[in-house]
Design a protein around this motif. Structure first.
Motif, PDB file in Angstrom:
ATOM      1  N   SER A 132       0.676  -1.718   0.057  1.00 56.63           N
ATOM      2  CA  SER A 132       0.279   0.236   0.125  1.00 56.63           C
ATOM      3  C   SER A 132       0.723   1.717  -0.218  1.00 56.63           C
ATOM      4  O   SER A 132      -0.083   2.455  -0.249  1.00 56.63           O
ATOM      5  CB  SER A 132      -0.652   0.152   1.349  1.00 56.63           C
ATOM      6  N   ARG A 133       1.925   1.523   0.043  1.00 59.73           N
ATOM      7  CA  ARG A 133       2.710   2.447  -0.299  1.00 59.73           C
ATOM      8  C   ARG A 133       3.503   2.311  -1.227  1.00 59.73           C
ATOM      9  O   ARG A 133       4.356   3.820  -1.162  1.00 59.73           O
ATOM     10  CB  ARG A 133       4.192   1.935   0.919  1.00 59.73           C
ATOM     11  N   ARG A 134       3.756   2.184  -2.031  1.00 65.30           N
ATOM     12  CA  ARG A 134       3.991   2.772  -3.406  1.00 65.30           C
ATOM     13  C   ARG A 134       2.525   2.717  -4.311  1.00 65.30           C
ATOM     14  O   ARG A 134       2.283   1.936  -4.359  1.00 65.30           O
ATOM     15  CB  ARG A 134       4.794   1.721  -3.711  1.00 65.30           C
ATOM     16  N   THR A 135       2.663   2.885  -6.028  1.00 63.65           N
ATOM     17  CA  THR A 135       1.791   3.366  -6.442  1.00 63.65           C
ATOM     18  C   THR A 135       2.284   1.549  -7.573  1.00 63.65           C
ATOM     19  O   THR A 135       3.672   1.587  -7.555  1.00 63.65           O
ATOM     20  CB  THR A 135       1.749   3.947  -8.108  1.00 63.65           C
ATOM     21  N   PHE A 136       1.871   1.412  -8.307  1.00 65.90           N
ATOM     22  CA  PHE A 136       1.271   0.494  -9.559  1.00 65.90           C
ATOM     23  C   PHE A 136       2.985   1.041 -10.377  1.00 65.90           C
ATOM     24  O   PHE A 136       3.671  -0.636 -10.635  1.00 65.90           O
ATOM     25  CB  PHE A 136       0.159  -0.013 -10.123  1.00 65.90           C
ATOM     26  N   ALA A 163      -0.506   5.132 -12.574  1.00 69.79           N
ATOM     27  CA  ALA A 163       0.599   6.262 -11.559  1.00 69.79           C
ATOM     28  C   ALA A 163      -0.139   6.622 -10.086  1.00 69.79           C
ATOM     29  O   ALA A 163       0.184   7.204 -10.009  1.00 69.79           O
ATOM     30  CB  ALA A 163       0.913   6.979 -12.129  1.00 69.79           C
ATOM     31  N   ASP A 164      -1.704   6.254 -10.440  1.00 67.06           N
ATOM     32  CA  ASP A 164      -2.603   6.346  -8.920  1.00 67.06           C
ATOM     33  C   ASP A 164      -3.145   5.219  -7.891  1.00 67.06           C
ATOM     34  O   ASP A 164      -2.942   5.690  -7.082  1.00 67.06           O
ATOM     35  CB  ASP A 164      -3.572   7.384  -9.142  1.00 67.06           C
ATOM     36  N   LEU A 165      -2.998   4.320  -8.102  1.00 66.80           N
ATOM     37  CA  LEU A 165      -3.406   2.587  -7.953  1.00 66.80           C
ATOM     38  C   LEU A 165      -2.378   2.415  -7.122  1.00 66.80           C
ATOM     39  O   LEU A 165      -1.334   2.392  -7.622  1.00 66.80           O
ATOM     40  CB  LEU A 165      -4.391   2.304  -8.451  1.00 66.80           C
ATOM     41  N   VAL A 269     -11.039   8.746  -0.355  1.00 71.04           N
ATOM     42  CA  VAL A 269     -11.639   7.573  -1.424  1.00 71.04           C
ATOM     43  C   VAL A 269     -11.359   7.724  -3.402  1.00 71.04           C
ATOM     44  O   VAL A 269     -12.356   8.628  -3.452  1.00 71.04           O
ATOM     45  CB  VAL A 269     -12.586   6.831  -1.751  1.00 71.04           C
ATOM     46  N   ALA A 270     -10.554   6.964  -3.710  1.00 73.99           N
ATOM     47  CA  ALA A 270     -11.035   7.168  -5.430  1.00 73.99           C
ATOM     48  C   ALA A 270     -10.996   6.593  -6.388  1.00 73.99           C
ATOM     49  O   ALA A 270     -11.362   5.516  -6.043  1.00 73.99           O
ATOM     50  CB  ALA A 270      -8.935   7.071  -5.718  1.00 73.99           C
ATOM     51  N   GLY A 381      -1.222   4.553   0.648  1.00 79.68           N
ATOM     52  CA  GLY A 381      -1.910   5.828   1.971  1.00 79.68           C
ATOM     53  C   GLY A 381      -2.979   5.781   2.416  1.00 79.68           C
ATOM     54  O   GLY A 381      -3.344   6.545   3.368  1.00 79.68           O
ATOM     55  N   SER A 382      -4.298   5.224   1.469  1.00 77.60           N
ATOM     56  CA  SER A 382      -5.480   5.184   1.275  1.00 77.60           C
ATOM     57  C   SER A 382      -5.524   4.407   2.696  1.00 77.60           C
ATOM     58  O   SER A 382      -5.180   3.513   2.861  1.00 77.60           O
ATOM     59  CB  SER A 382      -6.489   4.772   0.121  1.00 77.60           C
ATOM     60  N   SER A 383      -6.742   4.578   3.482  1.00 78.73           N
ATOM     61  CA  SER A 383      -7.421   4.395   4.928  1.00 78.73           C
ATOM     62  C   SER A 383      -8.834   4.636   4.906  1.00 78.73           C
ATOM     63  O   SER A 383      -9.292   5.691   5.447  1.00 78.73           O
ATOM     64  CB  SER A 383      -6.429   4.565   6.344  1.00 78.73           C
TER      65      SER A 383
END
Length: 432
Positions: A132-136, A163-165, A269-270, A381-383
């Motif tokens: 969860s700490r880096r993008t795809f 670049a987002d998820l 939430v994206a 970083g989303s929670s």
């Protein structure tokens, strides 16, 4: 809850959310939204079977690829580095990236298994923290452009960009594609996903009010006041309990009394958009792609092409008229939201004809659907921890449900499971 006094308000013209379809040829259907559902003993399957509907397995190839003006229909995507027309540098990069993503997908599958004694909230938190700490994009590194495009197109199944998820969200997509068990793991609703909302609408009758725009949900000491507009008139209703089953940012605007940290997490939430074109062809007869279900199409205006008639008659000849759906997600879909249906239809049909030349000039019916809040996906970083804790508070009058309760991205099963949990909590409150 149907045995209780229920009022269901929906802003759309029909129930079902992004599950949308219309009847198609030869017992098939034309899909215009979400369609791949979790089988087995899932919450969404329970919701389906309780209406008398049935599901169909999806036996077709789900890892087909259009690349270099040719369609490749490999069941095992591991073979692509060796068969695609690539330069030596691209071939090596694809092999390395594929191995890296396969390792991520295997890690996702291990994390997805619920541990003995682990609660739903604990399992969700652990799964949401996976990669969860880096993008795809960061997990991929810097492969050559054509190799990066392959993975970016597949990642847009989430309606987001690489670049987002988060890397974990992407791992769940590729894990389901490469490592998911066969059979009942992936299903379609027999007759089209739109039938689910239609059946429940018939079952609820007057208790389901469509074209109702809710503007406020105000929780009081012992009741909840809901303000909405229907048929040009503003109305208010008092109720003992509310389940707010809307996209997370919409829920944040309606929850007047929720703590600031709860509404902040909901707003974060994206969501990404997607645009679909569903179509039925004229009689085509047997085609070389009859056994294909999903095709990734990097480099085109569409990202995916789905062949829904491939699952109508498993083990038998596919009907001569085909049912297809083209999909564009992420930034490409965002640009299309302002385009007319005719512009989208022309562009998508041209792309489909490049991938499946036999369809050129053979489309009998085509319909466009735009979904501005198409799907949610996990970002670094989303929670949702504060939201989950607040949603489970004792004595709650307002509870939340939605696809965003999925740990790594929105699914129909996450939406159904969260709705079931909210209803169960209300029944427990009423019984007490």
């Amino acid at each position: 809850l149907p045995r209780r006094s229920v009022l269901l308000l929906d802003e759309a013209e029909q129930l079902g959310g992004r599950l949308r379809s219309i009847p198609g040829p030869d017992g098939s259907w034309i899909n215009l939204g979400a369609h791949i559902l979790t089988g087995g003993g899932s919450s969404i399957t329970d919701l389906i079977t309780r209406t008398g509907l049935s599901t169909l397995p999806v036996p077709g190839v789900k890892s087909a690829l259009w690349f270099g003006d040719r369609l490749y229909t490999m069941r095992h995507p591991e073979a692509y580095p060796f068969v695609l027309p690539l330069s030596p540098r691209e071939r090596l990069a694809l092999l390395h990236s594929g191995l890296r993503i396969r390792a991520l997908a295997a890690g996702w599958r291990r994390a997805s298994r619920r541990r003995p004694g682990e609660s739903w909230a604990e399992h969700r938190r652990r799964l949401a923290s996976f990669q969860s700490r880096r993008t795809f994009s960061e997990a991929l590194g810097r492969p050559p452009r054509r190799v990066a495009d392959l993975f970016a197109a597949a990642a847009r199944r989430s309606a987001g960009e690489a670049a987002d998820l988060s890397a974990g969200a992407a791992a769940s997509i590729f894990g389901a594609l490469w490592l998911g068990p066969a059979g009942a793991a992936v299903t379609n609703i027999d007759g089209g996903s739109g039938l689910l909302g239609a059946r429940w609408q018939d079952r609820l009758a007057a208790a389901a009010v469509c074209r109702a725009h809710v503007s406020a949900v105000t929780e009081r000491h012992d009741l909840v006041e809901v303000t909405y507009t229907h048929a040009g008139h503003e109305r208010r209703v008092l109720t003992r309990h509310v389940i707010l089953a809307v996209p997370a940012p919409v829920a944040a605007t309606l929850l007047g009394a929720a703590p600031a940290e709860v509404t902040a997490q909901l707003r974060q939430v994206a969501y990404g958009p997607f645009v679909c074109l569903g179509l039925a062809t004229r009689e085509l007869g047997p085609m070389p792609w009859d056994g294909v279900y999903a095709i990734s199409t990097p480099g085109l205006g569409i990202d995916m092409l789905f062949h829904h008639s491939s699952s109508v008659r498993p083990g038998a000849a596919v009907p001569g008229r085909k049912s297809l759906m083209a999909y564009a997600g992420g930034s490409g879909a965002l640009k299309l939201l302002s385009a007319s249906d005719n512009e989208i239809r022309r562009a998508f049909l041209a792309d489909i004809a490049r991938v499946l030349p036999e369809t050129a000039g053979q489309v009998a019916e085509a319909a466009v659907a735009k979904w501005p809040l198409g799907n949610c996906f996990a970002t670094p970083g989303s929670s949702l921890d504060r939201v989950i804790h607040w949603n489970r508070r004792p004595g709650a009058r307002v509870r939340l449900a939605g696809d965003y309760f999925g740990a790594l991205g929105g699914t129909a099963d996450a939406a159904a499971a969260s709705g079931h949990a909210a209803a169960a909590a209300i029944l427990a409150e009423l019984a007490a």
